[in-house]
Write a protein that holds these residues in place. Structure first.
Motif, mmCIF file in Angstrom:
data_model
loop_
_atom_site.group_PDB
_atom_site.id
_atom_site.type_symbol
_atom_site.label_atom_id
_atom_site.label_comp_id
_atom_site.label_asym_id
_atom_site.label_seq_id
_atom_site.Cartn_x
_atom_site.Cartn_y
_atom_site.Cartn_z
ATOM 1 N N GLY A 133 90.138 66.356 12.874
ATOM 2 C CA GLY A 133 88.765 66.720 13.210
ATOM 3 C C GLY A 133 88.368 66.253 14.594
ATOM 4 N N ILE A 134 87.052 65.987 14.741
ATOM 5 C CA ILE A 134 86.511 65.627 16.061
ATOM 6 C C ILE A 134 85.921 64.221 16.021
ATOM 7 C CG2 ILE A 134 84.838 66.239 17.842
ATOM 8 C CD1 ILE A 134 84.778 69.026 16.794
ATOM 9 N N GLY A 135 86.219 63.428 17.048
ATOM 10 C CA GLY A 135 85.561 62.146 17.235
ATOM 11 C C GLY A 135 84.381 62.317 18.175
ATOM 12 N N LEU A 136 83.214 61.807 17.763
ATOM 13 C CA LEU A 136 81.997 61.893 18.577
ATOM 14 C C LEU A 136 81.762 60.553 19.259
ATOM 15 C CD1 LEU A 136 79.626 63.717 16.019
ATOM 16 C CD2 LEU A 136 81.242 64.729 17.649
ATOM 17 N N PHE A 137 81.576 60.582 20.568
ATOM 18 C CA PHE A 137 81.415 59.367 21.355
ATOM 19 C C PHE A 137 79.966 59.189 21.802
ATOM 20 C CE2 PHE A 137 85.681 57.708 22.447
ATOM 21 C CZ PHE A 137 86.443 58.667 21.809
ATOM 22 N N SER A 138 79.591 57.921 21.965
ATOM 23 C CA SER A 138 78.379 57.554 22.687
ATOM 24 C C SER A 138 78.860 56.865 23.955
ATOM 25 C CB SER A 138 77.511 56.609 21.852
ATOM 26 O OG SER A 138 76.464 56.095 22.646
ATOM 27 N N ASN A 139 78.605 57.475 25.097
ATOM 28 C CA ASN A 139 79.238 57.016 26.342
ATOM 29 C C ASN A 139 80.753 56.995 26.132
ATOM 30 O OD1 ASN A 139 76.858 56.701 27.905
ATOM 31 N ND2 ASN A 139 76.396 54.851 26.755
ATOM 32 N N ASP A 140 81.382 55.815 26.117
ATOM 33 C CA ASP A 140 82.847 55.785 25.954
ATOM 34 C C ASP A 140 83.261 55.205 24.604
ATOM 35 O OD1 ASP A 140 82.149 53.151 26.414
ATOM 36 O OD2 ASP A 140 83.998 52.707 27.491
ATOM 37 N N GLN A 141 82.310 55.039 23.672
ATOM 38 C CA GLN A 141 82.629 54.424 22.384
ATOM 39 C C GLN A 141 82.605 55.446 21.258
ATOM 40 O OE1 GLN A 141 79.581 51.341 22.308
ATOM 41 N NE2 GLN A 141 81.085 49.808 22.952
ATOM 42 N N LEU A 142 83.656 55.436 20.441
ATOM 43 C CA LEU A 142 83.720 56.323 19.277
ATOM 44 C C LEU A 142 82.694 55.872 18.244
ATOM 45 C CD1 LEU A 142 85.254 58.605 17.753
ATOM 46 C CD2 LEU A 142 86.745 56.814 16.823
ATOM 47 N N LYS A 143 81.810 56.804 17.859
ATOM 48 C CA LYS A 143 80.725 56.440 16.944
ATOM 49 C C LYS A 143 80.804 57.151 15.601
ATOM 50 C CE LYS A 143 78.370 53.552 19.456
ATOM 51 N NZ LYS A 143 78.192 52.145 19.043
ATOM 52 N N ALA A 144 81.287 58.397 15.570
ATOM 53 C CA ALA A 144 81.269 59.167 14.327
ATOM 54 C C ALA A 144 82.432 60.140 14.326
ATOM 55 C CB ALA A 144 79.943 59.903 14.186
ATOM 56 N N PHE A 145 82.608 60.791 13.191
ATOM 57 C CA PHE A 145 83.770 61.647 12.987
ATOM 58 C C PHE A 145 83.345 62.893 12.216
ATOM 59 C CE2 PHE A 145 86.724 62.492 9.426
ATOM 60 C CZ PHE A 145 87.710 63.162 10.130
ATOM 61 N N LEU A 146 83.807 64.068 12.650
ATOM 62 C CA LEU A 146 83.561 65.322 11.928
ATOM 63 C C LEU A 146 84.884 65.826 11.371
ATOM 64 C CD1 LEU A 146 81.216 67.314 14.380
ATOM 65 C CD2 LEU A 146 80.549 65.824 12.472
ATOM 66 N N PRO A 147 84.992 66.041 10.042
ATOM 67 C CA PRO A 147 86.232 66.605 9.482
ATOM 68 C C PRO A 147 86.427 68.046 9.936
ATOM 69 C CG PRO A 147 84.531 66.435 7.804
ATOM 70 C CD PRO A 147 83.986 65.774 9.028
ATOM 71 N N LYS A 148 87.567 68.647 9.592
ATOM 72 C CA LYS A 148 87.980 69.922 10.184
ATOM 73 C C LYS A 148 86.982 71.063 9.946
ATOM 74 C CE LYS A 148 92.401 71.020 10.272
ATOM 75 N NZ LYS A 148 93.813 71.221 9.889
ATOM 76 N N ILE A 149 86.425 71.170 8.710
ATOM 77 C CA ILE A 149 85.494 72.266 8.435
ATOM 78 C C ILE A 149 84.246 72.134 9.307
ATOM 79 C CG2 ILE A 149 83.999 73.297 6.696
ATOM 80 C CD1 ILE A 149 86.878 73.973 6.263
ATOM 81 N N LYS A 150 83.698 70.915 9.369
ATOM 82 C CA LYS A 150 82.515 70.694 10.213
ATOM 83 C C LYS A 150 82.865 70.883 11.693
ATOM 84 C CE LYS A 150 79.057 67.901 7.822
ATOM 85 N NZ LYS A 150 79.439 68.327 6.492
ATOM 86 N N ALA A 151 84.117 70.569 12.048
ATOM 87 C CA ALA A 151 84.526 70.730 13.440
ATOM 88 C C ALA A 151 84.436 72.201 13.854
ATOM 89 C CB ALA A 151 85.951 70.217 13.631
ATOM 90 N N SER A 152 84.831 73.112 12.956
ATOM 91 C CA SER A 152 84.736 74.538 13.280
ATOM 92 C C SER A 152 83.286 74.954 13.468
ATOM 93 C CB SER A 152 85.386 75.364 12.162
ATOM 94 O OG SER A 152 86.770 75.085 12.079
ATOM 95 N N VAL A 153 82.385 74.425 12.617
ATOM 96 C CA VAL A 153 80.952 74.726 12.762
ATOM 97 C C VAL A 153 80.432 74.152 14.081
ATOM 98 C CG1 VAL A 153 78.671 74.409 11.735
ATOM 99 C CG2 VAL A 153 80.663 74.760 10.257
#
Length: 361
Positions: free
Chosen positions: A196-216
C-alpha cells in the motif's frame, strides 16, 4: 610504417584489458537498505545493507554494516568485500518502517545532493527489515534486488502503490502545500509483495493505506487513469469495475479566511467486468442501483482517507496547492497548512456510469 601501426595496436589492446580488469574490480551497488537498530548495545545506530551483482557467480552479494551516519557506511562496506563499491548504478533505496517513523530527510538529502546518483532512484518503505529482505534466499528469485525494482514498477502501473523516487519525494517534502508519500513493501514467507501507501508528515511516516484504499487514493490525485478496482459492496455483493475514464476536479471556496470549502468531484466511466450478487445486471434500473452502490462505497472510502489525513494533520493529496492559489502569501502562511486541515470542509462527490456489463454470476 607497419611497425608503428603494430605498436599502436598493442597499446590499444593493453588499454582494453586494463579497462576490463577495472570493471571486474568494481561492485555496482543496485539496492541500499537502511534501518534503525531498536535494541541492544548498538541501539540508535544505523544498519546499512547493500546488494550488488557479481559477474563471476551470476548472483547478488549482500553486505551489512552498523554505523552512525549514512556516509561512513561506504567506507566500512568497502572493507568487507574484494570489490570497489560504487553508487552510480543504484536503482532502489529501501528504508525500514521504524527509521521512516523517525524521519528520513537527512538520508534523502544525502542522495538528493549527490551528483553521482540518478534522481530517478526508487524509494520504498519496508515493513520488515531491509537486511532480511535483501539477504534471504528466495526459491523463485535469482536476483532479489531486480525483483524489487520490477515489483515497484509493475504495481505503480496498476495504481496500487505510488511510483516514487528521491527527486519527487524531495520535491513534495520541500513544498509547503503537500506532504510526501511512498510505497510500502513487505517480505512474505516465499516472496516480496506490495502493501500500500505510506503517508508522511514532512519526512516522518505517520499512517498507512492498504492496497484497496491506495487505489481510491489515486482516484483522488487524478493519477488513476485506467485500471481495475475490486469493490465489496457488502457480504453478498462484489463487483470488478474497469475504469475507462476518470475525471477529477477540485474547487475551493473562500467565504473568509476562516471558512474554507473544498469540493472534490470524481466522474468515473467504465465497464462492469464481473458482478456477484442478486441484482439483475440486464435491468437498467438495477444497473443504476449498482452505480449508486459503487458511488456510496467510493465516497465512504474517500471520507475514511480524509479522516486519516485530518487525524494526523497531513495533506498527501496536495489540496493545499489549490487553497494556496486562492490566498495571498501572508494569509497562506498564517493558515499554518496542513495543521489546519481539520478546519476545512472537504466535500467529496463521486459519479459512476456503467457503460457496459461483463460476466454475471
Amino acid at each position: 610504417m607497419t611497425r608503428i601501426l603494430m605498436i599502436i595496436l598493442i597499446l590499444l589492446m593493453q588499454s582494453g584489458c586494463k579497462d576490463q580488469k577495472i570493471v571486474e574490480e568494481l561492485g555496482f551497488i543496485h539496492t541500499i537498505g537502511y534501518e534503525s537498530i531498536e535494541e541492544g548495545e548498538d541501539i540508535g545506530k544505523l544498519k546499512v545493507t547493500v546488494s550488488f551483482p557479481v559477474a563471476e557467480t551470476l548472483k547478488q552479494q549482500t553486505n551489512t554494516i552498523v554505523v552512525d551516519t549514512p556516509r561512513e557506511s561506504m567506507i566500512f562496506l568497502n572493507q568487507k568485500t574484494n570489490k570497489n563499491l560504487v553508487l552510480g548504478q543504484v536503482r532502489s533505496i529501501l528504508i525500514g518502517e521504524k527509521l521512516a517513523e523517525k524521519g528520513v530527510w537527512d538520508l534523502i538529502d544525502t542522495f538528493y545532493r549527490d551528483p553521482v546518483l540518478r534522481p530517478t532512484v526508487k524509494l520504498s518503505i519496508v515493513k520488515s527489515s531491509p537486511q532480511q529482505m535483501l539477504s534471504k534466499d528466495y526459491p523463485n528469485y535469482q536476483m532479489v534486488d531486480t525483483v524489487i525494482e520490477e515489483l515497484l514498477t509493475k504495481e505503480a502501473r496498476l495504481n496500487t502503490i505510488p511510483e516514487m523516487d528521491i527527486h519527487k519525494f524531495a520535491k513534495d517534502y520541500l513544498d509547503d502545500a503537500i506532504d510526501p508519500i511512498a510505497p510500502i513493501i513487505l517480505q512474505s514467507e516465499d516472496g516480496i509483495m506490495s502493501e500500500g501507501i505510506g503517508l508522511f508528515s514532512n519526512d516522518q511516516l505517520k499512517a498507512f493505506l492498504p492496497k484497496i484504499k491506495a487505489s481510491v487514493f489515486f482516484l483522488l490525485t487524478g493519477e488513476f487513469k485506467e485500471g481495475n478496482l475490486l469493490i465489496k459492496i457488502n457480504k453478498e455483493e462484489k463487483v470488478l469495475f474497469s475504469f475507462l475514464k476518470n475525471k477529477r476536479s477540485i474547487k475551493v471556496g473562500l467565504n473568509n479566511n476562516e471558512d474554507i470549502d473544498v469540493n472534490l468531484s470524481i466522474d468515473l466511466k467504465g465497464f462492469l467486468l464481473e458482478y456477484q450478487g442478486e441484482k439483475d445486471i440486464n435491468n437498467e434500473k438495477q444497473i443504476a442501483e449498482v452505480e449508486g452502490d459503487i458511488q456510496e462505497y467510493l465516497e465512504n472510502e474517500i471520507n475514511e482517507i480524509l479522516e486519516i489525513m485530518k487525524e494526523h494533520q497531513i495533506d498527501n493529496l496536495g489540496l493545499g496547492k489549490y487553497i494556496k492559489r486562492k490566498m495571498d502569501y501572508q494569509t497562506w502562511k498564517n493558515l499554518d497548512w496542513p495543521k489546519s486541515i481539520d478546519r476545512v470542509n472537504i466535500n467529496p462527490t463521486v459519479t459512476v456510469t456503467i457503460i457496459d456489463t461483463g460476466l454475471i454470476k
